[in-house]
Design a protein around this motif. Structure first.
Motif, PDB file in Angstrom:
ATOM      1  N   SER A   1      -2.436   6.158   2.558  1.00 20.53           N
ATOM      2  CA  SER A   1      -3.794   5.727   2.686  1.00 20.53           C
ATOM      3  C   SER A   1      -3.860   4.045   2.947  1.00 20.53           C
ATOM      4  O   SER A   1      -3.025   3.649   2.521  1.00 20.53           O
ATOM      5  N   THR A   2      -4.790   3.748   3.726  1.00 16.56           N
ATOM      6  CA  THR A   2      -4.868   2.309   3.940  1.00 16.56           C
ATOM      7  C   THR A   2      -5.906   1.685   3.148  1.00 16.56           C
ATOM      8  O   THR A   2      -6.353   0.456   3.255  1.00 16.56           O
ATOM      9  N   THR A   3      -6.531   2.397   2.137  1.00 17.75           N
ATOM     10  CA  THR A   3      -7.666   1.821   1.293  1.00 17.75           C
ATOM     11  C   THR A   3      -6.933   1.977  -0.001  1.00 17.75           C
ATOM     12  O   THR A   3      -6.040   2.452  -0.627  1.00 17.75           O
ATOM     13  N   GLY A   4      -7.659   0.942  -1.041  1.00 14.68           N
ATOM     14  CA  GLY A   4      -7.300   0.992  -2.449  1.00 14.68           C
ATOM     15  C   GLY A   4      -6.350  -0.210  -2.559  1.00 14.68           C
ATOM     16  O   GLY A   4      -6.110  -0.873  -1.681  1.00 14.68           O
ATOM     17  N   GLU A   5      -5.537  -0.291  -3.767  1.00 14.08           N
ATOM     18  CA  GLU A   5      -4.816  -1.129  -4.050  1.00 14.08           C
ATOM     19  C   GLU A   5      -3.396  -0.851  -4.196  1.00 14.08           C
ATOM     20  O   GLU A   5      -2.958   0.275  -4.995  1.00 14.08           O
TER      21      GLU A   5
ATOM     22  N   LEU B   1       0.881  -1.461   0.077  1.00 10.05           N
ATOM     23  CA  LEU B   1      -0.160   0.063  -0.055  1.00 10.05           C
ATOM     24  C   LEU B   1       0.859   1.278  -0.041  1.00 10.05           C
ATOM     25  O   LEU B   1       0.244   2.295  -0.241  1.00 10.05           O
TER      26      LEU B   1
END
Length: 280
Positions: A236-240, A61
């Motif tokens: 950010s800890t979201t997404g790919e 990430l």
């Protein structure tokens, strides 16, 4: 010729955006948070990973794909005007553009040209979003006399957050700015003061493990703690994220073909024969 074809023929020409980004900004205080022309405006899409890939173990990430737009202006064009055109057009379409270093581009691209203006689209943006934005800002290909080339690229960037606890985070931020170590290591970065902690955010070319440690050491020194006390995490800890072990090596500048070398030698010999006036 299709855009993909032009990309291959041009040696993977791709631009990213940075309006020739100047030096990094000083740490910010806490916040509450035109006639047709023959000049071609080509939108080309490619992939790149920076000016050679360093040794990077901080991926997942912490590494993201971003879409960038790079502009090569026509001689005499005003960069400020072109930049404003992109930003205003982006804002109207709900797309916030941000500065990024040209070094996110592949060596093959940087060898061919260095973009005069390069800006990054927000995360999750697509190459199609960038092409439409450039088209709205500068008109159809070949129609804007101020623009020679526009390139759209997908690049890999480090997206990092460094955090250190301190009794006086603002003083630590000032010390870091005065020392200049983050400016030297990161270029552009942002700072946030939250309670008794200072956070440095960075999105840009991939950093080597050694450079990441130098940033941690610099922040630790300013805060009077050990480098292990400077936490490293993705912004950010979201997404790919991206597993760099699965990524192909960056494209290098192609070697000239034998035909090209022979032609170059012939041209050089012709030039020498035509300009040598030693016998006069």
């Amino acid at each position: 010729m299709s855009r993909a074809g032009k990309l291959g023929a041009a040696g993977l020409l791709v631009l990213a955006l940075s309006a020739c980004t100047a030096g990094p900004p000083a740490p910010a205080p806490p916040s509450p948070s035109a006639a047709p022309s023959a000049a071609p405006v080509s939108f080309e899409t490619g992939t790149d990973v920076g000016n050679g890939r360093p040794t990077v173990s901080h991926d997942g990430l912490m590494v993201r794909r971003r879409i960038v737009i790079a502009v090569h202006p026509a001689p005499g064009a005003r960069l400020g005007t072109l930049r404003m055109k992109l930003e205003v057009t982006g804002t109207a379409g709900g797309i916030a553009l941000s500065d990024i270093s040209p070094d996110v581009l592949e060596p093959a691209i940087l060898e061919h040209l260095s973009p005069d203006l390069i800006l990054a689209l927000p995360p999750q943006s697509t190459s199609e979003d960038a092409e439409k934005l450039a088209d709205r800002a500068f008109g159809p290909e070949g129609s804007n006399p101020s623009v020679e080339h526009v390139h759209v690229a997908s690049v890999l960037v480090h997206d990092l957050r460094f955090t250190v606890a301190a009794a006086d985070p603002a003083a630590v931020a000032r010390s870091i700015a005065e020392e200049g170590i983050l400016s030297d290591a990161l270029g552009n970065y942002s700072t946030t003061l939250e309670g008794r902690a200072l956070t440095v955010g960075y999105t840009g070319p991939l950093l080597s493990d050694a450079l990441v440690e130098s940033v941690r050491n610099g922040m630790a020194r300013a805060a009077g703690v050990g480098s292990a006390d400077v936490a490293l995490a993705p912004r950010s800890t979201t997404g790919e994220g991206v597993d760099l072990a699965l990524e192909p090596d960056p494209a290098l500048e192609p070697e000239p073909s034998p035909e090209d070398s022979e032609a170059h030698s012939h041209d050089a010999a012709t030039h020498d024969a035509g300009t040598d006036d030693s016998g006069h």
